[in-house]
Design a protein around this motif. Structure first.
Motif, PDB file in Angstrom:
ATOM      1  N   ALA A 223       0.805  -1.217   0.000  1.00 60.90           N
ATOM      2  CA  ALA A 223       0.000   0.000   0.000  1.00 60.90           C
ATOM      3  C   ALA A 223       0.842   1.273   0.000  1.00 60.90           C
ATOM      4  O   ALA A 223       0.285   2.367  -0.096  1.00 60.90           O
TER       5      ALA A 223
ATOM      6  N   TYR B 153       0.104   4.652  -2.024  1.00 59.93           N
ATOM      7  CA  TYR B 153      -1.317   4.791  -2.336  1.00 59.93           C
ATOM      8  C   TYR B 153      -1.994   5.644  -1.255  1.00 59.93           C
ATOM      9  O   TYR B 153      -1.581   5.634  -0.094  1.00 59.93           O
TER      10      TYR B 153
ATOM     11  N   THR C 291      -4.516   6.489   1.562  1.00 54.53           N
ATOM     12  CA  THR C 291      -5.417   5.825   2.503  1.00 54.53           C
ATOM     13  C   THR C 291      -6.812   6.418   2.318  1.00 54.53           C
ATOM     14  O   THR C 291      -7.002   7.385   1.578  1.00 54.53           O
ATOM     15  N   ASN C 292      -7.801   5.844   3.004  1.00 53.89           N
ATOM     16  CA  ASN C 292      -9.148   6.413   2.912  1.00 53.89           C
ATOM     17  C   ASN C 292      -9.192   7.843   3.432  1.00 53.89           C
ATOM     18  O   ASN C 292      -9.907   8.699   2.883  1.00 53.89           O
TER      19      ASN C 292
ATOM     20  N   ASP D 115      -6.618   9.902   3.340  1.00 48.98           N
ATOM     21  CA  ASP D 115      -5.936  10.697   2.304  1.00 48.98           C
ATOM     22  C   ASP D 115      -6.875  10.986   1.143  1.00 48.98           C
ATOM     23  O   ASP D 115      -6.879  12.093   0.591  1.00 48.98           O
TER      24      ASP D 115
ATOM     25  N   SER E 182      -9.134  -0.986   2.866  1.00 48.65           N
ATOM     26  CA  SER E 182      -8.430  -0.895   4.150  1.00 48.65           C
ATOM     27  C   SER E 182      -7.848  -2.237   4.576  1.00 48.65           C
ATOM     28  O   SER E 182      -6.736  -2.308   5.111  1.00 48.65           O
TER      29      SER E 182
ATOM     30  N   LYS F  69      -7.356  -4.677   2.402  1.00 47.42           N
ATOM     31  CA  LYS F  69      -6.679  -5.219   1.220  1.00 47.42           C
ATOM     32  C   LYS F  69      -7.274  -6.557   0.801  1.00 47.42           C
ATOM     33  O   LYS F  69      -6.578  -7.534   0.562  1.00 47.42           O
TER      34      LYS F  69
END
Length: 491
Positions: free
Chosen positions: A61, A64, A66-67, A69, A172, A174
């Protein structure tokens, strides 16, 4: 004994090397290969890649959003590009994460006689490339709104809605499914499977999408997946549940839409596995409960399933090149809503008002509904063909016109005449007529019997008094007239 062991190992290696890569739509299956990538594989065999199991989740991750972000990036976009956008939520995930949507338009939030398009990313939690690309797309349109013709065309003529992540919970952890470990791309009502008919059993993310399409009439859409490189179109399933080409009524139009994406891509159309970089879903492998077929059947929306990366979760360093490979494809697909097809509005000949009716194409068993407010329709069609377009509205005579659709879009407005009853020649009242007439009566009654009643009573008394005076004057004049007549007769 040692020779026997070595011979078995050698035989196992041969068998493993003979396996072909597994097929995966939206990451359905993963291949036995790992750690290899083939992003610029012009003309070579498509390969699907499983995540490197030796990598930790943190490594995978890394780079990438995050939620948190992602939400921050959406809000920052809204602040920076407020003149052409609005942000809203269509619901929440199982774990309560808002499903944020970006709308891009010159009049965001206002209903217009324009087509609407939606992009959906991260349907599967372990396919995060789409959510990254959709944020890049929104920012590119904002940054180029004053200098790029394609950006201006989309802003001025389309309402573009972007849902970067449909499955934030799956991202979250994965995992492919959501927090309940349900594959959201198998959770929609299906024409061939009754398993998803119980609405209460559907996931909150699925219900959010379905309610969203009750509010907004989308002309077309696309969901972004990973695990292959191909543009997939309906049907996704077959009645016999076997894998073979199974076309929907608009097969030619869907092939055109899929080709629009594939040909604009850096190398998708060069695939040696999928001719032209496109595929019929059922021909690839059938699925049931998919979002793509549901959009077309139940929501009147032409949707594609876009596999945009061979690797489901590539290294974040590869995102810029994947974005460049897909950028023109995404823009051209949205722009095709106004560049091609037939568009127009439906009006009444007796009143001139818009009629929210229906558009059909002779020979294609599919109906497009016009908008409620402006009675505008946007009918996707493959170019370079002759079509007979039919407009229908209950209570009105249908009207048909023939068009030759070239490479550009065609505008056809329909003016429909009210129907006449067979016996007395009276015009049939449409539903709109009856509603308008009832409303007029209600307003008129309210006007006369509201606060103006005392004024009208006084006026009525004055008018009655004037009438009495006038009658007396007439009688007096008539009496004199008779007397004069008698005098003239008497000699």
């Amino acid at each position: 004994m040692k020779e026997l062991i070595f011979s078995r190992i050698f035989l196992s290696l041969i068998l493993l090397s003979s396996f072909s890569p597994a097929i995966a739509r939206g990451g359905e299956l993963t291949s036995l290969s790992s750690g290899l990538r083939n992003i610029s594989y012009a003309g070579s065999t498509r390969r699907l890649f499983q995540e490197n199991q030796s990598q930790s989740s943190v490594d995978k991750a890394h780079g990438y959003m995050t939620n948190a972000d992602l939400e921050k990036a959406i809000m920052e976009f809204a602040r920076r590009c407020s003149n052409i956008s609005r942000i809203y939520s269509i619901g929440k995930s199982v774990n309560g994460v808002p499903l944020w949507v970006i709308e891009i338009s010159d009049k965001p939030g206002k209903e217009e006689a324009e087509p609407a398009f939606k992009f959906i990313g991260n349907v599967h939690g372990d396919e995060p490339v789409g959510r990254e690309l959709l944020i890049l797309l929104a920012n590119w349109i904002c940054d180029n709104q004053m200098k790029d013709p394609l950006a201006r065309l989309i802003i001025q003529n389309v309402h573009l809605h972007i849902l970067p992540s449909m499955n934030p919970d799956g991202f979250s952890i994965k995992r492919r499914g959501n927090a309940n470990n349900i594959d959201l791309n198998r959770d929609f009502p299906d024409q061939f499977s009754p398993l998803n008919d119980d609405e209460d059993m559907r996931q909150p993310e699925t219900r959010a999408i379905m309610n969203w399409l009750k509010e907004i009439h989308f002309t077309a859409s696309a969901s972004l997946h990973g695990g292959a490189l191909v543009a997939n179109y309906p049907w996704d399933g077959t009645p016999d549940r076997k894998s073979h080409y199974f076309s929907c009524p608009d097969d030619e139009t869907f092939r055109f839409m899929a080709s629009t994406y594939s040909r604009s891509h850096y190398n998708m159309s060069l695939s040696t596995e999928f001719q032209g970089g496109i595929t019929n879903g059922a021909s690839w492998y059938p699925i049931y409960g998919g979002m793509q077929d549901w959009n077309y059947i139940y929501a009147g929306c032409f949707e594609l399933t876009l596999e945009i990366s061979d690797n489901k979760w590539p290294d974040a360093k590869e995102l810029p090149i994947i974005w460049e490979y897909n950028r023109m494809s995404m823009l051209n697909l949205v722009a095709s809503l106004v560049k091609t097809g037939v568009h127009g509005r439906i009006f009444s000949s007796d009143s001139g008002r818009p009629l929210p009716g229906f558009i059909m194409i002779k020979g294609i068993n599919y109906t497009v509904k016009a908008g409620r407010a402006f009675a505008d329709y946007h009918r996707m069609l493959a170019p370079e063909g002759k079509y007979q377009v039919v407009a229908t509205v209950p209570g009105y005579k249908l009207k048909t016109t023939s068009i030759w659709l070239g490479a550009e879009a065609t505008t056809v407005d329909f003016i429909l005449d009210p129907e006449v009853t067979p016996g007395d020649g009276k015009l049939l009242k449409s539903i709109c007529d009856c509603n308008n007439e009832r409303e007029a009566r209600r307003v008129l009654a309210g006007f006369f019997w509201g606060p103006h009643l005392e004024i009208y009573f006084v006026l009525a008394v004055i008018l009655a008094f004037l009438c009495i005076l006038l009658q007396r004057r007439i009688k007096s004049n008539l009496s004199r007239s008779r007397q004069i007549t008698k005098r003239s007769i008497v000699v």
